[in-house]
Design a protein around this motif. Structure first.
Motif, PDB file in Angstrom:
ATOM      1  N   THR A 201     -23.919  73.929  -9.796  1.00  0.00           N
ATOM      2  CA  THR A 201     -23.022  74.377  -8.722  1.00  0.00           C
ATOM      3  C   THR A 201     -21.640  73.722  -8.814  1.00  0.00           C
ATOM      4  O   THR A 201     -20.689  74.195  -8.211  1.00  0.00           O
ATOM      5  CB  THR A 201     -23.628  74.077  -7.334  1.00  0.00           C
ATOM      6  OG1 THR A 201     -23.781  72.658  -7.184  1.00  0.00           O
ATOM      7  CG2 THR A 201     -24.971  74.748  -7.160  1.00  0.00           C
ATOM      8  N   GLY A 202     -21.545  72.631  -9.568  1.00  0.00           N
ATOM      9  CA  GLY A 202     -20.254  71.973  -9.764  1.00  0.00           C
ATOM     10  C   GLY A 202     -20.233  71.216 -11.072  1.00  0.00           C
ATOM     11  O   GLY A 202     -19.519  70.224 -11.212  1.00  0.00           O
ATOM     12  N   GLU A 203     -21.031  71.674 -12.028  1.00  0.00           N
ATOM     13  CA  GLU A 203     -21.137  70.985 -13.324  1.00  0.00           C
ATOM     14  C   GLU A 203     -21.429  71.992 -14.422  1.00  0.00           C
ATOM     15  O   GLU A 203     -22.106  72.978 -14.195  1.00  0.00           O
ATOM     16  CB  GLU A 203     -22.313  69.970 -13.340  1.00  0.00           C
ATOM     17  CG  GLU A 203     -22.446  69.066 -12.143  1.00  0.00           C
ATOM     18  CD  GLU A 203     -23.250  69.732 -11.036  1.00  0.00           C
ATOM     19  OE1 GLU A 203     -23.990  70.691 -11.316  1.00  0.00           O
ATOM     20  OE2 GLU A 203     -23.129  69.287  -9.879  1.00  0.00           O
ATOM     21  N   ASN A 204     -20.965  71.690 -15.622  1.00  0.00           N
ATOM     22  CA  ASN A 204     -21.382  72.441 -16.808  1.00  0.00           C
ATOM     23  C   ASN A 204     -22.680  71.844 -17.339  1.00  0.00           C
ATOM     24  O   ASN A 204     -23.061  70.739 -16.966  1.00  0.00           O
ATOM     25  CB  ASN A 204     -20.279  72.389 -17.877  1.00  0.00           C
ATOM     26  CG  ASN A 204     -19.017  73.114 -17.429  1.00  0.00           C
ATOM     27  OD1 ASN A 204     -18.009  72.499 -17.111  1.00  0.00           O
ATOM     28  ND2 ASN A 204     -19.084  74.438 -17.379  1.00  0.00           N
ATOM     29  N   ILE A 205     -23.342  72.611 -18.200  1.00  0.00           N
ATOM     30  CA  ILE A 205     -24.654  72.177 -18.705  1.00  0.00           C
ATOM     31  C   ILE A 205     -24.662  72.075 -20.233  1.00  0.00           C
ATOM     32  O   ILE A 205     -24.040  72.890 -20.913  1.00  0.00           O
ATOM     33  CB  ILE A 205     -25.777  73.126 -18.223  1.00  0.00           C
ATOM     34  CG1 ILE A 205     -27.151  72.632 -18.712  1.00  0.00           C
ATOM     35  CG2 ILE A 205     -25.530  74.569 -18.641  1.00  0.00           C
ATOM     36  CD1 ILE A 205     -28.335  73.370 -18.093  1.00  0.00           C
ATOM     37  N   PHE A 206     -25.360  71.066 -20.729  1.00  0.00           N
ATOM     38  CA  PHE A 206     -25.646  70.907 -22.160  1.00  0.00           C
ATOM     39  C   PHE A 206     -27.153  70.765 -22.301  1.00  0.00           C
ATOM     40  O   PHE A 206     -27.787  70.094 -21.474  1.00  0.00           O
ATOM     41  CB  PHE A 206     -24.997  69.625 -22.723  1.00  0.00           C
ATOM     42  CG  PHE A 206     -23.505  69.695 -22.881  1.00  0.00           C
ATOM     43  CD1 PHE A 206     -22.664  69.608 -21.783  1.00  0.00           C
ATOM     44  CD2 PHE A 206     -22.928  69.810 -24.143  1.00  0.00           C
ATOM     45  CE1 PHE A 206     -21.282  69.647 -21.929  1.00  0.00           C
ATOM     46  CE2 PHE A 206     -21.549  69.853 -24.296  1.00  0.00           C
ATOM     47  CZ  PHE A 206     -20.724  69.770 -23.196  1.00  0.00           C
ATOM     48  N   MET A 207     -27.735  71.384 -23.351  1.00  0.00           N
ATOM     49  CA  MET A 207     -29.159  71.167 -23.650  1.00  0.00           C
ATOM     50  C   MET A 207     -29.344  70.871 -25.138  1.00  0.00           C
ATOM     51  O   MET A 207     -28.605  71.383 -25.988  1.00  0.00           O
ATOM     52  CB  MET A 207     -30.018  72.369 -23.232  1.00  0.00           C
ATOM     53  CG  MET A 207     -29.738  73.665 -23.960  1.00  0.00           C
ATOM     54  SD  MET A 207     -31.182  74.770 -23.979  1.00  0.00           S
ATOM     55  CE  MET A 207     -32.150  74.077 -25.332  1.00  0.00           C
ATOM     56  N   LEU A 208     -30.316  70.005 -25.418  1.00  0.00           N
ATOM     57  CA  LEU A 208     -30.604  69.623 -26.808  1.00  0.00           C
ATOM     58  C   LEU A 208     -32.021  70.038 -27.148  1.00  0.00           C
ATOM     59  O   LEU A 208     -32.944  69.811 -26.355  1.00  0.00           O
ATOM     60  CB  LEU A 208     -30.486  68.096 -26.951  1.00  0.00           C
ATOM     61  CG  LEU A 208     -30.754  67.539 -28.345  1.00  0.00           C
ATOM     62  CD1 LEU A 208     -29.512  67.675 -29.225  1.00  0.00           C
ATOM     63  CD2 LEU A 208     -31.165  66.060 -28.283  1.00  0.00           C
ATOM     64  N   ARG A 209     -32.192  70.666 -28.308  1.00  0.00           N
ATOM     65  CA  ARG A 209     -33.537  70.982 -28.804  1.00  0.00           C
ATOM     66  C   ARG A 209     -33.489  70.920 -30.326  1.00  0.00           C
ATOM     67  O   ARG A 209     -32.608  71.546 -30.931  1.00  0.00           O
ATOM     68  CB  ARG A 209     -33.945  72.378 -28.320  1.00  0.00           C
ATOM     69  CG  ARG A 209     -35.141  72.968 -29.015  1.00  0.00           C
ATOM     70  CD  ARG A 209     -36.424  72.776 -28.245  1.00  0.00           C
ATOM     71  NE  ARG A 209     -37.520  73.333 -29.005  1.00  0.00           N
ATOM     72  CZ  ARG A 209     -38.734  73.570 -28.539  1.00  0.00           C
ATOM     73  NH1 ARG A 209     -39.028  73.283 -27.307  1.00  0.00           N
ATOM     74  NH2 ARG A 209     -39.665  74.070 -29.305  1.00  0.00           N
ATOM     75  N   ASP A 210     -34.386  70.172 -30.911  1.00  0.00           N
ATOM     76  CA  ASP A 210     -34.455  70.034 -32.377  1.00  0.00           C
ATOM     77  C   ASP A 210     -33.098  69.694 -32.988  1.00  0.00           C
ATOM     78  O   ASP A 210     -32.694  70.277 -34.003  1.00  0.00           O
ATOM     79  CB  ASP A 210     -34.983  71.334 -33.010  1.00  0.00           C
ATOM     80  CG  ASP A 210     -36.440  71.588 -32.624  1.00  0.00           C
ATOM     81  OD1 ASP A 210     -37.130  70.611 -32.246  1.00  0.00           O
ATOM     82  OD2 ASP A 210     -36.866  72.758 -32.689  1.00  0.00           O
ATOM     83  N   GLY A 211     -32.380  68.786 -32.350  1.00  0.00           N
ATOM     84  CA  GLY A 211     -31.114  68.307 -32.924  1.00  0.00           C
ATOM     85  C   GLY A 211     -29.931  69.241 -32.729  1.00  0.00           C
ATOM     86  O   GLY A 211     -28.845  68.971 -33.232  1.00  0.00           O
ATOM     87  N   ILE A 212     -30.116  70.335 -32.003  1.00  0.00           N
ATOM     88  CA  ILE A 212     -28.980  71.234 -31.747  1.00  0.00           C
ATOM     89  C   ILE A 212     -28.561  71.094 -30.281  1.00  0.00           C
ATOM     90  O   ILE A 212     -29.352  71.361 -29.369  1.00  0.00           O
ATOM     91  CB  ILE A 212     -29.324  72.700 -32.086  1.00  0.00           C
ATOM     92  CG1 ILE A 212     -29.724  72.785 -33.572  1.00  0.00           C
ATOM     93  CG2 ILE A 212     -28.134  73.621 -31.809  1.00  0.00           C
ATOM     94  CD1 ILE A 212     -30.184  74.147 -34.014  1.00  0.00           C
ATOM     95  N   LEU A 213     -27.344  70.619 -30.098  1.00  0.00           N
ATOM     96  CA  LEU A 213     -26.801  70.446 -28.753  1.00  0.00           C
ATOM     97  C   LEU A 213     -26.021  71.704 -28.409  1.00  0.00           C
ATOM     98  O   LEU A 213     -25.049  72.052 -29.081  1.00  0.00           O
ATOM     99  CB  LEU A 213     -25.887  69.212 -28.701  1.00  0.00           C
ATOM    100  CG  LEU A 213     -25.328  68.859 -27.326  1.00  0.00           C
ATOM    101  CD1 LEU A 213     -26.430  68.413 -26.361  1.00  0.00           C
ATOM    102  CD2 LEU A 213     -24.270  67.756 -27.432  1.00  0.00           C
ATOM    103  N   LYS A 214     -26.472  72.382 -27.342  1.00  0.00           N
ATOM    104  CA  LYS A 214     -25.859  73.665 -26.968  1.00  0.00           C
ATOM    105  C   LYS A 214     -25.209  73.575 -25.590  1.00  0.00           C
ATOM    106  O   LYS A 214     -25.742  72.920 -24.692  1.00  0.00           O
ATOM    107  CB  LYS A 214     -26.933  74.759 -26.862  1.00  0.00           C
ATOM    108  CG  LYS A 214     -27.630  75.101 -28.155  1.00  0.00           C
ATOM    109  CD  LYS A 214     -28.633  76.217 -27.879  1.00  0.00           C
ATOM    110  CE  LYS A 214     -29.444  76.546 -29.112  1.00  0.00           C
ATOM    111  NZ  LYS A 214     -30.440  77.574 -28.847  1.00  0.00           N
ATOM    112  N   THR A 215     -24.097  74.276 -25.462  1.00  0.00           N
ATOM    113  CA  THR A 215     -23.516  74.498 -24.132  1.00  0.00           C
ATOM    114  C   THR A 215     -23.002  75.938 -24.122  1.00  0.00           C
ATOM    115  O   THR A 215     -22.555  76.446 -25.158  1.00  0.00           O
ATOM    116  CB  THR A 215     -22.403  73.470 -23.821  1.00  0.00           C
ATOM    117  OG1 THR A 215     -22.096  73.506 -22.426  1.00  0.00           O
ATOM    118  CG2 THR A 215     -21.137  73.703 -24.625  1.00  0.00           C
TER     119      THR A 215
END
Ligand SMILES: Cc1ncc(COP(=O)(O)O)c(C=O)c1O
Length: 319
Positions: A201-215
């Motif tokens: 609601t007031g932040e961007n998101i990053f996710m990591l899976r198997d060494g790949i950092l995605k946004t």
């Protein structure tokens, strides 16, 4: 919803239409157009205490540029220059005699005719500030927060301007946040109309899976977060050391449920780890190694310990 009163103590000085005044002297007209229709634009900016003890505003130029861009998108003619608005933020910190605070620049359509199409109202501008610690609480930063997926979609580019920080657009965020809190979560993640995860609601998101950092990419219905850009740069610089690849790409809630690590970024939230999404434990249920490394790198930048990023800091000369 908890009705417990929350303490709120703004700093004593506020900049209004070109002058620094006492915060309690700032009063506004009932017939302010923005109060009724939400056409105002704002920023959230943090001032940190550097390790040297000097206060410094983080990425002030970028925040004021985005403020002016938001105004332009709303056809608001800002009666101040970029430099004047930057100086206003510096003046508030200096005159309030604080070392660290959150600054809230706001430009809005002021008092005058109340017609929706009215164009003659005065444009008002102000910068207020207050002390703001960890947005999700110290425990949230240390242990990670719990998120849900909101039943409300993120505002679409076909009917709103998601790249702008427009006051009225935040109804979407406030409703999603309130629903999340009522359901016992700390934060909500919003999907777009294609089911892509957009942001909090007031932040961007990053996710990591198997060494790949995605946004999610900027072409998605997200705010172009200044902390997001900061973390992208910090993560890319450390990619080899961390053994990660950094990509801007869309992903769905299914990928989020199976992430090894997730963190949210924002001026208020800084870098906040996520430990659970709707009952799915993320990684080991605590901030993962990549998240912790990037949180530390971010703190090094905002505290002035990373000399390579000193151009992002506006130190406030001694008062
Ligand atoms: C909807 C939304 N997304 C993302 C962010 C993060 O942006 P920033 O890092 O520039 O504070 C914010 C906060 O400004 C926001 O309100």
């Amino acid at each position: 919803m908890s009705k417990a009163p929350q303490s709120f103590q703004p700093l004593p000085k506020l900049w209004l239409d070109g002058q620094v005044i006492a915060t309690e002297q700032a009063t506004f007209h009932f017939f302010s157009h923005a109060l009724h229709y939400g056409v105002g634009v704002f920023e959230g900016v943090r001032c940190y205490t550097l390790d040297s003890g000097v206060p410094a505003i983080f990425r002030l130029k970028e925040h004021i540029r985005r403020l002016i861009d938001s105004a332009r998108m709303c056809l608001i003619e800002v009666p101040f220059t970029q430099q004047q608005l930057e100086d206003a933020c510096v003046a508030v910190v200096r005159e309030s005699r604080v070392d660290a605070c959150y600054l809230r620049p706001l430009i809005w359509i002021g008092e005058g005719p109340l017609g929706i199409g009215s164009t003659s109202n005065k444009i008002r501008a102000a910068v207020g500030s207050f002390p703001w610690g960890a947005y999700m609480g110290e425990e949230g930063l240390a242990k990670g927060i719990r998120c849900c997926i909101s039943s409300l979609s993120r505002i679409p580019q076909t009917s709103n301007l998601p790249k702008a920080k427009i006051c009225g657009q935040y109804v979407n965020s406030v409703l999603a946040k309130r629903a999340a809190q009522l359901a016992g979560y700390d934060e909500a993640l919003l999907l777009d109309h294609n089911g892509h995860v957009t942001e909090g609601t007031g932040e961007n998101i990053f996710m990591l899976r198997d060494g790949i950092l995605k946004t999610p990419p900027l072409s998605t219905s997200i705010l172009a977060g200044i902390t997001r850009a900061t973390l992208l740069e910090l993560a890319r610089e450390r990619a080899a050391k961390l053994g990660i690849t950094v990509v801007e790409t869309n992903f769905g809630r299914d990928e989020v449920y199976c992430a090894d690590e997730i963190f949210l970024t924002g001026t208020a939230a800084e870098v906040t780890p996520v430990r659970e999404v709707e009952g799915r434990t993320i990684g080991a249920g605590k901030p993962g190694p990549v998240t912790r490394e990037l949180m530390a790198a971010f703190q090094d930048v905002v505290r002035g310990r990373d000399a390579s990023k000193s151009h992002w800091l506006t130190p406030i000369a001694s008062r």
